[in-house]
Design an enzyme around this catalytic site. Structure first.
Site, mmCIF file in Angstrom:
data_model
loop_
_atom_site.group_PDB
_atom_site.id
_atom_site.type_symbol
_atom_site.label_atom_id
_atom_site.label_comp_id
_atom_site.label_asym_id
_atom_site.label_seq_id
_atom_site.Cartn_x
_atom_site.Cartn_y
_atom_site.Cartn_z
ATOM 1 N N CYS A 270 0.976 -0.425 -1.484
ATOM 2 C CA CYS A 270 1.767 0.370 -2.410
ATOM 3 C C CYS A 270 2.434 -0.544 -3.425
ATOM 4 C CB CYS A 270 2.817 1.163 -1.640
ATOM 5 S SG CYS A 270 2.609 2.923 -1.739
ATOM 6 N N PHE B 260 1.514 4.297 -6.293
ATOM 7 C CA PHE B 260 2.480 5.392 -6.204
ATOM 8 C C PHE B 260 2.394 6.185 -4.907
ATOM 9 C CE2 PHE B 260 0.864 5.205 -10.711
ATOM 10 C CZ PHE B 260 1.764 4.224 -11.101
ATOM 11 N N CYS B 261 2.033 5.522 -3.808
ATOM 12 C CA CYS B 261 1.895 6.197 -2.509
ATOM 13 C C CYS B 261 0.986 7.414 -2.618
ATOM 14 C CB CYS B 261 3.262 6.572 -1.934
ATOM 15 S SG CYS B 261 4.226 5.137 -1.403
ATOM 16 N N ALA B 262 -0.028 7.275 -3.456
ATOM 17 C CA ALA B 262 -1.071 8.303 -3.592
ATOM 18 C C ALA B 262 -2.382 7.561 -3.848
ATOM 19 C CB ALA B 262 -0.741 9.266 -4.729
ATOM 20 N N HIS C 207 1.356 10.439 -0.017
ATOM 21 C CA HIS C 207 1.202 10.120 1.403
ATOM 22 C C HIS C 207 2.135 10.924 2.296
ATOM 23 C CE1 HIS C 207 -0.532 5.894 0.242
ATOM 24 N NE2 HIS C 207 -1.332 6.901 -0.087
#
Length: 486
Positions: A427, A407-409, A161
């Site tokens: 998240c 994982f902020c993805a 992100h």
């Protein structure tokens, strides 16, 4: 010569790692070296000593165990070398730039020497700027602020992100997840060639995935960008701690990374690269340090002349200790030698992959395939387990710290798990109780400070949990899976 000749004697009788020399500009009386108080381990001395390596944690099943930190991709522990350097400098801390006192002058020189050290670590070109920021996220938001008018941004949906989201004021083209490195290059070339209007463009790409650890074809993507009149910024947050990053060799225009992933968790990050867009942009923050002169006008307003160097985007009192910590980490990794670091990490990766492959219920997530080169970051799911439950059991019953979630993805993880990349999610928040399926995963990550025993314990724990189940009961509390203690 130095205006403070007695300072050489001071350095000789204290632990602060400083040595005096002539300043480039003649305005700084002391030059703070980066020859840390403790030399790093070399070759057979790996892993490198890190802070917290002897910390013990309690187990719910009774007793204590040395904590196995296997969440380096989120934040790596501080190198002992970095901690010792920071502690040695701390008594000499002073405000930088414009201060007349000895400590201010010494700190100014140390701060600017840290900038040079980071530039050398990154292989920056003559004329490149090294700007100290707070993090990779901050660095990429700074670059987003500096985009020229009409610039279009191209970014793969696979990004963290920090790389996916900063471009709010620009036109953004989000590219679908490629399944091979070659497809990544082809996808980018096609998108850049088809852009309309054919104006300024920026490509943002990771060097190593924070989810799969897989290495991206940065040099080839840079060549494709430049062939189509675009520039490229490399998110090296996961690459720089594991592999050498050379801006000139990779031919990227900018590189961004965070100190807290580079064994220097003291609140500093870096944006390094071409000066023109940064020089032409309004200051990222307006205030002291970014301004050269401020004068009242006859109409009652003010005229401001801003710096044209890195200081333009470093308003306020800079994080001197954070910058020095980053530079110290760069020196420590350089001295340890990336050849030795990479070779050992490959052995650890092979050990983890082999151990997980022996457990049929485990599926390792991959974008480019099992044989793709990667850094010490792997994500996986376990059949029949909620990922948060599994991670909680690793922690509570084995003293192993990993990460679970998205994982902020979010788009990438959901794509790899077979869910929709457009589904919302928090998240790290589990989407079901223990034993329930959820669209999140478990990530194990390691690096230069990871002992062999931590890897062996992790592989053994995975095998035992899958075979025997958890030895404790767990419940969901505050969005997390935690041991049930009552």
């Amino acid at each position: 010569m130095s205006a403070y000749p007695h300072a050489a004697a001071t350095a000789a009788t204290t632990s602060v790692p400083v040595a005096l020399s002539d300043s480039d500009s003649g305005s700084c009386p002391a030059s703070a070296s980066l020859s840390g108080a403790v030399s790093v381990a070399e070759g057979p001395g790996l892993p490198l000593p890190v802070l917290g390596r002897d910390v013990t944690v309690p187990l719910v099943t009774g007793g204590e165990v040395t904590y196995a930190a296997l969440d380096y991709a989120a934040s790596a522990p501080a190198l002992q070398r970095v901690w010792d350097d920071v502690a040695a400098y701390a008594p000499y801390y002073g405000s930088v730039h414009r201060g007349a006192g000895y400590l201010s002058q010494l700190s100014t020189d140390l701060f600017e020497n840290s900038r040079r050290t980071v530039g050398e670590f990154l292989g920056c070109r003559p004329g490149d700027e090294v700007v100290f920021t707070r993090s990779t996220t901050d660095s990429l938001n700074l670059l987003a602020h500096a985009l020229p008018e009409g610039c279009e941004v191209f970014v793969f949906e696979t990004e963290h992100h920090a790389s996916l989201l900063p471009w709010r004021d620009a036109r953004v083209t989000y590219l679908d997840a490629p399944r091979t490195p070659g497809r990544a290059v082809e996808t980018l070339e096609r998108a850049l060639a088809d852009r309309e209007p054919y104006g300024p463009a920026l490509v943002c790409v990771t060097g190593a995935s924070n989810v799969t650890g897989e290495l991206w074809p940065v040099r080839e993507l840079a060549a494709a960008a430049h062939a189509h009149g675009a520039r490229i910024v490399l998110d090296a947050a996961q690459l720089a701690p594991h592999h050498p990053v050379d801006v000139a060799d990779l031919d990227v225009d900018w590189v961004a990374f965070s100190g807290h992933k580079l064994y220097a968790p003291f609140g500093a990050g870096v944006l390094a690269g071409r000066a023109d867009w940064l020089r032409d942009a309004e200051p990222y923050l307006a205030g002291g340090g970014a301004s050269r002169t401020v004068a009242r006008r006859a109409d009652g307003g003010v005229d401001v002349a801003w710096h044209t160097t890195a200081a333009r985007h470093e308003a306020g009192s800079p994080n001197v200790i954070g910058a020095y910590a980053v530079a110290s980490a760069c020196e420590a990794l350089r001295e340890a030698g990336f050849d030795a670091l990479v070779a050992r990490e490959r052995e650890l990766i092979a050990r983890v992959r082999q151990g997980l492959a022996e457990v049929p219920e485990v599926r390792v997530l991959s974008l480019f395939g099992d044989d793709a080169p990667r850094v010490g970051v792997l994500s996986f799911v376990v059949e029949g387990w909620n990922s948060s439950h599994f991670a909680a059991a690793l922690s509570a019953e084995y003293g192993i710290g990993v990460r679970d979630g998205l994982f902020c993805a979010h788009p990438l993880v959901r794509t790899l798990l077979g869910g929709s990349g457009r589904e919302p999610g928090e998240c790290g928040a589990p989407e079901g109780g223990p034993g329930e399926r959820s669209l999140n995963a478990i990530r194990v990550s390691f690096g230069a400070g990871t002992p062999d025993e931590h890897i062996d314990r992790f592989v053994r724990a995975v095998r035992e949990l899958v075979r025997d189940g958890a030895r404790w009961s767990y419940r969901t509390e505050g969005g997390r899976c935690v041991p049930d203690r009552g």
